[in-house]
Design a protein around this motif. Structure first.
Motif, PDB file in Angstrom:
ATOM      1  N   LYS A  79      45.466  49.432  56.537  1.00  0.00           N
ATOM      2  CA  LYS A  79      44.584  48.087  56.548  1.00  0.00           C
ATOM      3  C   LYS A  79      43.224  48.235  56.351  1.00  0.00           C
ATOM      4  N   GLU A  80      42.612  49.340  56.330  1.00  0.00           N
ATOM      5  CA  GLU A  80      40.923  49.542  56.342  1.00  0.00           C
ATOM      6  C   GLU A  80      40.638  49.467  54.871  1.00  0.00           C
ATOM      7  N   LYS A  81      41.734  49.470  53.908  1.00  0.00           N
ATOM      8  CA  LYS A  81      41.487  49.593  52.597  1.00  0.00           C
ATOM      9  C   LYS A  81      42.066  48.438  51.548  1.00  0.00           C
ATOM     10  N   PHE A  82      41.343  48.208  50.667  1.00  0.00           N
ATOM     11  CA  PHE A  82      41.916  47.216  49.688  1.00  0.00           C
ATOM     12  C   PHE A  82      41.327  47.222  48.499  1.00  0.00           C
ATOM     13  N   ILE A  83      42.034  46.907  47.257  1.00  0.00           N
ATOM     14  CA  ILE A  83      41.868  47.093  45.808  1.00  0.00           C
ATOM     15  C   ILE A  83      41.431  45.930  45.299  1.00  0.00           C
ATOM     16  N   VAL A  84      40.140  46.162  44.562  1.00  0.00           N
ATOM     17  CA  VAL A  84      39.397  44.946  43.693  1.00  0.00           C
ATOM     18  C   VAL A  84      39.602  45.530  42.372  1.00  0.00           C
ATOM     19  N   ASP A  85      39.810  44.364  41.556  1.00  0.00           N
ATOM     20  CA  ASP A  85      40.004  44.603  40.049  1.00  0.00           C
ATOM     21  C   ASP A  85      38.729  44.635  39.318  1.00  0.00           C
ATOM     22  N   ASP A  86      38.450  45.744  38.731  1.00  0.00           N
ATOM     23  CA  ASP A  86      37.027  45.989  38.005  1.00  0.00           C
ATOM     24  C   ASP A  86      36.896  45.100  36.666  1.00  0.00           C
ATOM     25  N   TYR A  87      37.965  44.290  36.400  1.00  0.00           N
ATOM     26  CA  TYR A  87      37.710  43.271  35.126  1.00  0.00           C
ATOM     27  C   TYR A  87      36.752  42.238  35.996  1.00  0.00           C
TER      28      TYR A  87
ATOM     29  N   SER B 188      37.065  38.839  49.816  1.00  0.00           N
ATOM     30  CA  SER B 188      37.754  38.245  51.058  1.00  0.00           C
ATOM     31  C   SER B 188      39.054  37.969  50.811  1.00  0.00           C
ATOM     32  N   LEU B 189      39.453  37.520  49.486  1.00  0.00           N
ATOM     33  CA  LEU B 189      40.577  37.013  49.202  1.00  0.00           C
ATOM     34  C   LEU B 189      41.424  38.257  48.702  1.00  0.00           C
ATOM     35  N   CYS B 190      40.921  39.065  48.104  1.00  0.00           N
ATOM     36  CA  CYS B 190      41.540  40.600  47.885  1.00  0.00           C
ATOM     37  C   CYS B 190      41.809  41.065  49.058  1.00  0.00           C
ATOM     38  N   ARG B 191      41.101  41.257  50.091  1.00  0.00           N
ATOM     39  CA  ARG B 191      41.126  41.538  51.427  1.00  0.00           C
ATOM     40  C   ARG B 191      42.416  41.318  52.224  1.00  0.00           C
ATOM     41  N   HIS B 192      42.565  39.837  52.052  1.00  0.00           N
ATOM     42  CA  HIS B 192      43.768  39.210  52.540  1.00  0.00           C
ATOM     43  C   HIS B 192      45.075  39.284  51.850  1.00  0.00           C
ATOM     44  N   ALA B 193      44.998  40.032  50.664  1.00  0.00           N
ATOM     45  CA  ALA B 193      46.340  39.871  49.827  1.00  0.00           C
ATOM     46  C   ALA B 193      47.218  40.558  50.385  1.00  0.00           C
ATOM     47  N   ASP B 194      48.536  40.192  50.133  1.00  0.00           N
ATOM     48  CA  ASP B 194      49.809  40.886  50.730  1.00  0.00           C
ATOM     49  C   ASP B 194      50.287  41.960  49.626  1.00  0.00           C
ATOM     50  N   LYS B 195      51.255  42.511  49.687  1.00  0.00           N
ATOM     51  CA  LYS B 195      51.907  43.522  48.722  1.00  0.00           C
ATOM     52  C   LYS B 195      52.282  42.931  47.378  1.00  0.00           C
ATOM     53  N   GLU B 196      52.302  41.494  47.467  1.00  0.00           N
ATOM     54  CA  GLU B 196      52.595  41.048  46.133  1.00  0.00           C
ATOM     55  C   GLU B 196      51.283  40.083  45.522  1.00  0.00           C
ATOM     56  N   GLN B 197      50.355  40.721  46.157  1.00  0.00           N
ATOM     57  CA  GLN B 197      48.916  40.196  45.559  1.00  0.00           C
ATOM     58  C   GLN B 197      48.686  38.784  45.759  1.00  0.00           C
ATOM     59  N   LYS B 198      49.288  38.079  46.837  1.00  0.00           N
ATOM     60  CA  LYS B 198      49.263  36.688  47.147  1.00  0.00           C
ATOM     61  C   LYS B 198      48.466  36.859  48.575  1.00  0.00           C
ATOM     62  N   SER B 199      47.463  35.918  48.449  1.00  0.00           N
ATOM     63  CA  SER B 199      46.676  35.580  49.554  1.00  0.00           C
ATOM     64  C   SER B 199      46.429  34.083  50.130  1.00  0.00           C
ATOM     65  N   PHE B 200      46.732  33.924  51.236  1.00  0.00           N
ATOM     66  CA  PHE B 200      46.725  32.631  51.848  1.00  0.00           C
ATOM     67  C   PHE B 200      46.153  32.544  53.257  1.00  0.00           C
ATOM     68  N   PRO B 201      44.901  32.753  53.194  1.00  0.00           N
ATOM     69  CA  PRO B 201      44.053  32.856  54.373  1.00  0.00           C
ATOM     70  C   PRO B 201      43.519  31.422  54.575  1.00  0.00           C
ATOM     71  N   SER B 202      43.287  30.908  55.496  1.00  0.00           N
ATOM     72  CA  SER B 202      42.960  29.539  55.682  1.00  0.00           C
ATOM     73  C   SER B 202      41.315  29.430  55.179  1.00  0.00           C
ATOM     74  N   ILE B 203      40.959  28.004  54.743  1.00  0.00           N
ATOM     75  CA  ILE B 203      39.634  28.018  54.309  1.00  0.00           C
ATOM     76  C   ILE B 203      38.809  28.402  55.585  1.00  0.00           C
ATOM     77  N   LYS B 204      39.206  27.692  56.726  1.00  0.00           N
ATOM     78  CA  LYS B 204      38.340  28.086  57.875  1.00  0.00           C
ATOM     79  C   LYS B 204      38.109  29.531  58.108  1.00  0.00           C
ATOM     80  N   LEU B 205      39.117  30.297  58.288  1.00  0.00           N
ATOM     81  CA  LEU B 205      39.079  31.669  58.564  1.00  0.00           C
ATOM     82  C   LEU B 205      38.154  32.468  57.644  1.00  0.00           C
ATOM     83  N   LEU B 206      38.042  31.990  56.298  1.00  0.00           N
ATOM     84  CA  LEU B 206      37.278  32.800  55.193  1.00  0.00           C
ATOM     85  C   LEU B 206      35.951  32.200  55.463  1.00  0.00           C
ATOM     86  N   ALA B 207      35.622  30.775  55.648  1.00  0.00           N
ATOM     87  CA  ALA B 207      34.426  30.547  55.976  1.00  0.00           C
ATOM     88  C   ALA B 207      33.719  31.181  57.287  1.00  0.00           C
TER      89      ALA B 207
END
Length: 79
Positions: free
Chosen positions: A12-20, A39-58
């Motif tokens: 959980k301490e690592k996540f991947i970001v697209d160079d593109y 942050s969206l990348c950080r919260h993504a699951d194994k299927e690269q889906k990310s559904f954190p709430s707007i309130k959480l990210l803000a």
């Protein structure tokens, strides 16, 4: 029926970001929108889906939900 526990064993301490994004869009989007993208990348699951709430990210970025929503709209327009 036996109870099954599903565990996510990813590090959980690592996540991947697209160079593109970082090599292209980041310079046009600016620092704030890039922080939201990360942050969206950080919260993504194994299927690269990310559904954190707007309130959480803000809250994570110490900005209002209105500011976050505007930045998210900018990112969506890239797609």
């Amino acid at each position: 029926m036996k109870h099954i526990v599903i565990r996510d064993l990813r590090q959980k301490e690592k996540f991947i970001v697209d160079d593109y994004y970082l090599n292209g869009y980041a310079k046009y989007m600016g620092l704030a929108a890039t922080a939201v993208y990360l942050s969206l990348c950080r919260h993504a699951d194994k299927e690269q889906k990310s559904f954190p709430s707007i309130k959480l990210l803000a809250t994570e970025h110490n900005i209002s939900t209105k500011q976050f929503s505007e930045l998210l709209r900018n990112l969506k327009n890239l797609i």
